[in-house]
Design a protein around this motif. Structure first.
Motif, PDB file in Angstrom:
ATOM      1  N   ASN A 108       0.843  -1.200   0.000  1.00  0.00           N
ATOM      2  CA  ASN A 108       0.000   0.000   0.000  1.00  0.00           C
ATOM      3  C   ASN A 108       0.875   1.246   0.000  1.00  0.00           C
ATOM      4  OD1 ASN A 108      -1.851   2.092   0.596  1.00  0.00           O
ATOM      5  ND2 ASN A 108      -3.169   0.693   1.711  1.00  0.00           N
ATOM      6  N   TYR A 109       0.884   1.955  -1.137  1.00  0.00           N
ATOM      7  CA  TYR A 109       1.685   3.172  -1.268  1.00  0.00           C
ATOM      8  C   TYR A 109       0.824   4.436  -1.287  1.00  0.00           C
ATOM      9  CZ  TYR A 109       5.465  -0.035  -2.342  1.00  0.00           C
ATOM     10  OH  TYR A 109       6.408  -1.040  -2.253  1.00  0.00           O
ATOM     11  N   ALA A 110      -0.452   4.300  -0.955  1.00  0.00           N
ATOM     12  CA  ALA A 110      -1.336   5.464  -0.889  1.00  0.00           C
ATOM     13  C   ALA A 110      -0.899   6.369   0.261  1.00  0.00           C
ATOM     14  CB  ALA A 110      -2.782   5.020  -0.696  1.00  0.00           C
ATOM     15  N   VAL A 111      -1.214   7.650   0.152  1.00  0.00           N
ATOM     16  CA  VAL A 111      -0.830   8.634   1.170  1.00  0.00           C
ATOM     17  C   VAL A 111      -2.030   9.529   1.468  1.00  0.00           C
ATOM     18  CG1 VAL A 111       0.685  10.562   1.743  1.00  0.00           C
ATOM     19  CG2 VAL A 111       1.577   8.633   0.418  1.00  0.00           C
ATOM     20  N   THR A 112      -2.349   9.678   2.739  1.00  0.00           N
ATOM     21  CA  THR A 112      -3.445  10.557   3.133  1.00  0.00           C
ATOM     22  C   THR A 112      -3.158  11.979   2.672  1.00  0.00           C
ATOM     23  OG1 THR A 112      -4.102   9.200   5.022  1.00  0.00           O
ATOM     24  CG2 THR A 112      -4.661  11.541   5.113  1.00  0.00           C
ATOM     25  N   GLY A 113      -4.131  12.590   2.026  1.00  0.00           N
ATOM     26  CA  GLY A 113      -3.971  13.948   1.511  1.00  0.00           C
ATOM     27  C   GLY A 113      -3.437  14.028   0.098  1.00  0.00           C
ATOM     28  N   ALA A 114      -3.098  12.883  -0.491  1.00  0.00           N
ATOM     29  CA  ALA A 114      -2.500  12.880  -1.830  1.00  0.00           C
ATOM     30  C   ALA A 114      -3.506  13.337  -2.885  1.00  0.00           C
ATOM     31  CB  ALA A 114      -1.981  11.492  -2.180  1.00  0.00           C
ATOM     32  N   ARG A 115      -2.967  14.012  -3.901  1.00  0.00           N
ATOM     33  CA  ARG A 115      -3.741  14.407  -5.070  1.00  0.00           C
ATOM     34  C   ARG A 115      -3.213  13.663  -6.295  1.00  0.00           C
ATOM     35  NH1 ARG A 115      -3.560  20.788  -5.168  1.00  0.00           N
ATOM     36  NH2 ARG A 115      -1.806  20.620  -3.711  1.00  0.00           N
ATOM     37  N   GLN A 122       4.015   7.802  -6.480  1.00  0.00           N
ATOM     38  CA  GLN A 122       3.549   6.568  -5.852  1.00  0.00           C
ATOM     39  C   GLN A 122       3.676   5.397  -6.822  1.00  0.00           C
ATOM     40  OE1 GLN A 122      -0.388   6.888  -4.176  1.00  0.00           O
ATOM     41  NE2 GLN A 122       0.040   8.823  -3.154  1.00  0.00           N
ATOM     42  N   MET A 123       3.393   5.661  -8.082  1.00  0.00           N
ATOM     43  CA  MET A 123       3.464   4.598  -9.082  1.00  0.00           C
ATOM     44  C   MET A 123       4.893   4.093  -9.239  1.00  0.00           C
ATOM     45  SD  MET A 123       1.178   2.983 -10.886  1.00  0.00           S
ATOM     46  CE  MET A 123      -0.184   3.993 -11.472  1.00  0.00           C
TER      47      MET A 123
END
Length: 295
Positions: A108-115, A122-123
């Motif tokens: 999981n490379y998602a980040v809170t607040g990411a646009r 992230q990719m």
């Protein structure tokens, strides 16, 4: 002597006929050999979409991090719809890989607040794992800005999404992509505003373009919310169009946007992010899309 000459002439004609027809007429290697040894089946085509990928990487924002699903203002990746281990959520990774497989072969490379602008970075992290499937859920924070004028432009959103997919394709041309639509922010406002505590939390800065002044029902406020909603719809159109150009990409067909999240599927800390139950619904949508015979 005359008979001998006639015999020789007949033999010459027969020999010429044999040479003209070739060995195949007599069971040799010619094209007309009907024996089973000469029959070769064509190789079976490799399917473009594998409905059982063996590894998963997730990119995106706070929803994929399970933000506010377990404790207030905190990430809770174990309940993530994409890669979480929580039995009640039954994440996409667990459904596809099993509990052990999800623990070993999902990231999981998602980040809170990411646009969307953060997605290419992230990719690149995801690419390093060489996953067979990448899940994408991003765009809510592009619409959830301090004001309507601060929202990410549609052109910028498109450029960043294309850049992220290009980074993946350059490194991993056969990796599949599942793209979730941006949620219906206006519906989240209409459901969450019924809770007094939720509205107080919203004042701390959660999606002010949509949730600010939650009880303001004037024409000005309604127009503001409508502009945000329209931008979300435009983002989803971009996700659909860009994904459609890649034969190994599947968009959810606006399933997340269309899902009628109720208070039971929303975090009771902020009445905006998905609860455990909401994460489970997102996992169901993703699994249904990934495992469908056709997109």
């Amino acid at each position: 002597m005359r008979r001998r000459g006639q015999t020789r002439a007949v033999l010459a004609v027969v020999t010429a006929a044999v040479l003209a027809t070739g060995c195949g007429a007599f069971g040799g290697d010619g094209a007309r050999d009907s024996g089973t040894g000469a029959t070769r089946s064509a190789p079976k085509p490799v399917p473009v979409w594998n409905r059982s990928p063996d590894s998963i990487a997730a990119v995106g924002d706070s929803i994929t991090r399970g933000f506010d699903a377990c404790t207030v203002f905190s990430d809770c990746p174990e309940v993530s719809w994409a890669t979480g281990s929580d039995a009640g959520v039954d994440s996409l990774a667990v459904r596809l890989l099993g509990v052990t497989g999800a623990a070993e072969r999902s990231w999981n490379y998602a980040v809170t607040g990411a646009r969307m602008a953060d997605l290419p970075g992230q990719m690149e992290q995801a690419v390093a794992r060489r996953p067979e499937l990448v899940t994408v859920m991003a765009g809510a924070n592009d619409a959830c800005r301090a004001s309507v004028s601060s929202m990410t432009s549609v052109a910028g959103f498109r450029a960043d999404f294309e850049k992220a997919l290009s980074a993946l394709r350059t490194a991993l041309p056969k990796t599949q992509v599942y793209v979730a639509s941006v949620p219906n922010l206006k519906r989240l406002w209409s459901k969450g505003r019924m809770d007094p505590l939720g509205k107080q939390v919203w004042k701390l800065g959660i999606c002010p373009s949509m949730l600010g002044d939650a009880d303001d029902l004037t024409d000005t406020a309604a127009l503001r919310r409508e502009k945000v909603q329209r931008r979300v719809e435009e983002y989803n159109a971009v996700l659909r169009e860009v994904c459609a150009k890649d034969r190994r990409c599947r968009f959810d067909g606006n399933a997340v946007f269309d899902y009628r999240f109720d208070t039971g599927q929303l975090s009771h800390w902020d009445w905006f992010h998905p609860s455990r139950t909401g994460q489970a619904r997102l996992a169901e949508i993703a699994y249904r899309t990934v495992t469908a015979r056709r997109p």
